[in-house]
Design an enzyme around this catalytic site. Structure first.
Site, short mmCIF file in Angstrom:
data_model
loop_
_atom_site.label_atom_id
_atom_site.label_comp_id
_atom_site.label_asym_id
_atom_site.label_seq_id
_atom_site.Cartn_x
_atom_site.Cartn_y
_atom_site.Cartn_z
N LYS A 74 7.50 27.46 53.27
CA LYS A 74 8.38 26.85 52.27
C LYS A 74 7.97 27.25 50.85
CE LYS A 74 9.78 22.48 53.11
NZ LYS A 74 9.58 21.01 53.07
N GLU B 100 13.30 8.08 42.24
CA GLU B 100 14.34 9.08 42.02
C GLU B 100 15.61 8.60 42.72
OE1 GLU B 100 14.16 12.12 40.27
OE2 GLU B 100 16.27 11.71 40.67
N LEU C 162 18.46 10.64 43.16
CA LEU C 162 19.36 11.77 43.34
C LEU C 162 20.11 11.72 44.67
CD1 LEU C 162 17.98 14.00 45.44
CD2 LEU C 162 16.59 14.48 43.45
N ALA D 32 36.11 3.97 53.76
CA ALA D 32 35.85 3.55 55.14
C ALA D 32 35.88 4.76 56.06
CB ALA D 32 36.90 2.54 55.57
N GLY D 33 35.19 4.67 57.17
CA GLY D 33 35.19 5.77 58.13
C GLY D 33 33.97 5.71 59.03
N CYS E 32 18.15 8.96 53.77
CA CYS E 32 17.78 7.85 52.88
C CYS E 32 18.35 6.51 53.29
CB CYS E 32 18.22 8.18 51.45
SG CYS E 32 17.31 9.56 50.77
C1 UDX Z 1 21.68 8.26 48.69
C2 UDX Z 1 21.85 7.55 47.33
O1 UDX Z 1 23.21 7.68 46.90
C3 UDX Z 1 20.90 8.15 46.31
O2 UDX Z 1 21.00 7.45 45.10
C4 UDX Z 1 19.47 8.08 46.85
O3 UDX Z 1 18.57 8.69 45.95
C5 UDX Z 1 19.37 8.76 48.20
O4 UDX Z 1 20.32 8.18 49.10
P1 UDX Z 1 22.49 10.59 49.72
O5 UDX Z 1 21.73 10.22 50.96
O6 UDX Z 1 22.38 11.97 49.19
O7 UDX Z 1 22.08 9.61 48.51
O8 UDX Z 1 24.03 10.34 50.04
P2 UDX Z 1 25.21 9.45 49.47
O9 UDX Z 1 26.10 10.30 48.66
O10 UDX Z 1 24.75 8.18 48.89
O11 UDX Z 1 25.97 9.14 50.84
C6 UDX Z 1 25.28 8.46 51.88
C7 UDX Z 1 26.13 8.34 53.11
O12 UDX Z 1 27.17 7.38 52.89
C8 UDX Z 1 26.83 9.63 53.55
O13 UDX Z 1 26.71 9.75 54.95
C9 UDX Z 1 28.28 9.41 53.14
O14 UDX Z 1 29.18 10.11 53.97
C10 UDX Z 1 28.41 7.90 53.32
N1 UDX Z 1 29.47 7.28 52.50
C11 UDX Z 1 29.38 7.33 51.14
C12 UDX Z 1 30.50 6.61 53.13
O15 UDX Z 1 30.57 6.53 54.37
N2 UDX Z 1 31.46 6.00 52.35
C13 UDX Z 1 31.42 6.04 51.00
O16 UDX Z 1 32.32 5.46 50.37
C14 UDX Z 1 30.34 6.73 50.37
#
Ligand code: UDX
Length: 475
Positions: A35, A152, A154, A256-257, A264
């Site tokens: 890596k 963080e 992100l 929804a879905g 995370c």
């Molecule tokens: C998340 C947090 O948003 C971020 O702040 C943290 O640092 C790490 O965890 P991430 O895991 O990258 O980030 O994804 P995110 O965009 O939050 O989506 C998480 C999951 O929720 C995805 O599987 C997404 O498809 C789902 N989701 C999101 C839904 O099912 N419905 C929504 O309305 C939004």
């Protein structure tokens, strides 16, 4: 400033590149030599828009370097960011802190001047205090090592912009010196008006966990409403739009879905449940157990609805799956709802063809059974059902009329409520979605989508591997 970033996964690689971008001299550290070699050559080991450009730019100038040596890290700087993973433990809901502990234990004795270690990984509340004791035990005589937590927030797919322009910076510090150093690191961001919240480490740790719990709760709330909509013949997308107009609620994270996945949200709410139990406040966050259950149930609801659409059986039926990653703009398949559904379909005897724009290699590595394709048309050829499981932009741009020509039966299940179902319907498709009335009346339409057994929390996907007989009779 000179600083190190220890752990170069999603969080660390992006943090290291962004710290170089705002002008710091950065040494990235990882135990994985392959890596660090890739990163040093300016290559991102995962898909993250914008990251390859930053890596290329700053490895070229020499402002960003990588190593596997903690010795070199201790020597290089007096400021160290810890960005290693804190995955769920295999046999409990709690977070596995062994990587964070290993970094602190390995680094502290090698440090020869007064230094600050700043944790960025998501950890259970109380971790900084516990690590502080390890740092003190490991530090050389006469060397002061301070510890702070700076979580963080992100999102994958937006990691670079979230790191360079975060909504807020949270600094959990115990000394004015640590506060001054962190303000200096983030000075360009503070200058542009990004809020900086100085607090104690416990509050900083909690901000991250509480934020992810809130987001997960919001998603499960709307998915619970989708179940009610299915039972009542109502439309969850219109419901979410109408709710979202209320500024106190907001439309974001109300899609929804199939629910949430990734590295995370699922593990963070489980680790929070485990930590709250230890703190004797399990009852206060018991609702997160329900949030997790609702989320897991969306996977079963999707499988059940797919089976219904195929007349009750998967055995030998060809299904095209659009999407394998846990969300679009990422190649991450960790706890991917799309892959969990795919795994279940294959286990129940379906002939599954999977398409994903970026996640095929990672998906194949954890679920080798199904056939993977890099062209949507090939994945959909002769399919009796098309399942839309990850809402990549590419799928919204598909021409449903053209796709109808290659499938055996034009049936679509939009498990992300992201496609223009009216357009698909107009092109002759029989369309179903979670929480929305069917476009074409059919036997069973209007009846609730029945859910049978909820998966155990965090139950691993038992994937059939290539060549193995597929077990599990259709329910
Ligand atoms: C998340 C947090 O948003 C971020 O702040 C943290 O640092 C790490 O965890 P991430 O895991 O990258 O980030 O994804 P995110 O965009 O939050 O989506 C998480 C999951 O929720 C995805 O599987 C997404 O498809 C789902 N989701 C999101 C839904 O099912 N419905 C929504 O309305 C939004």
């Amino acid at each position: 400033m000179r600083l190190t970033v220890i752990g170069t996964g999603y969080l660390g690689a992006v943090h290291a590149a962004c710290m170089a971008e705002i002008g710091h001299e950065v040494l990235g550290v990882d135990t994985d030599a392959a890596k660090t070699a890739a990163l040093a050559a300016g290559r991102a080991p995962f898909f993250e828009p914008g990251l390859p450009e930053l890596l290329a730019r700053h490895t070229r100038t020499g402002r960003l370097r990588f190593t596997t040596s903690l010795e070199e890290a201790a020597d290089f700087a007096a400021l160290h960011f810890v960005c290693v993973g804190t995955p769920q433990q295999p046999d409990s809901l709690a977070a596995d802190l062994s990587h964070v502990e290993a970094v602190v234990d390995g680094l502290a004795p090698r440090i020869t001047r007064d230094s600050l270690i700043v944790g960025k990984s998501t950890v259970p509340v109380g971790t900084t205090r516990a690590l502080g004791r390890r740092v003190t035990a490991g530090a050389r005589d006469g060397v002061e090592i301070d510890l702070a937590w700076n979580p963080e927030f992100l999102r994958e797919g937006y990691a670079v912009q979230d790191t360079l322009r975060p909504d807020r910076l949270v600094a959990g510090v115990t000394t004015p010196h640590a506060d001054r150093l962190l303000r200096a690191v983030y000075e360009p961001m503070l200058r542009s008006g990004i809020p900086y919240i100085r607090t104690d480490p416990a509050t900083a740790e909690l901000v991250k966990v509480a934020a992810n719990s809130f987001l997960a709760t919001k998603i499960s709330f709307i998915n619970a409403m989708a179940e009610v909509c299915d039972a009542a013949g109502a439309d969850v997308v219109t419901l979410a739009d109408a709710l979202g107009h209320d500024e106190r609620i907001g439309r974001r994270f109300l899609s929804a879905g199939l629910g949430f996945g990734g590295g995370c949200l699922p593990k963070d709410i489980r680790a929070f449940l485990a930590r709250a139990e230890e703190l004797q406040v399990g009852e206060a966050v018991a609702f997160l157990r329900q949030v997790d259950r609702i989320n897991e149930r969306q996977r079963l609801r999707t499988v059940d609805l797919a089976r219904q659409l195929l007349g009750g059986t998967f055995a030998g039926r060809r299904i095209a799956v659009l999407g394998a990653t846990f969300k679009p703009d990422s190649d991450d398949v960790r706890d991917s709802p799309a892959l969990a559904v795919t795994c279940e379909l294959a286990a129940q005897g379906a002939d599954v063809r999977v398409h994903d724009p970026e996640g095929v290699d990672n998906a194949r590595a954890v679920l080798p059974g199904p056939a993977y394709h890099t062209a949507v048309m090939t994945a959909c050829r002769d399919a009796e059902l098309v399942l839309h499981l990850t809402e990549w932009r590419e799928y919204r741009a598909l021409d449903p009329a053209r796709l109808a020509e290659v499938v055996r039966a034009p049936r679509l299940l939009d498990a992300r409520n992201a496609l223009d179902t009216a357009a698909w319907h107009a092109a002759g498709w029989h369309v179903r979605a979670l929480g929305r009335p069917a476009h074409v009346p059919q036997p069973g339409h209007g009846e609730p989508v029945r859910v049978t057994i909820p998966h155990a929390l965090g139950a691993p996907c038992t994937a059939p591997t290539a060549g193995e007989p597929v077990s599990g009779a259709p329910a």
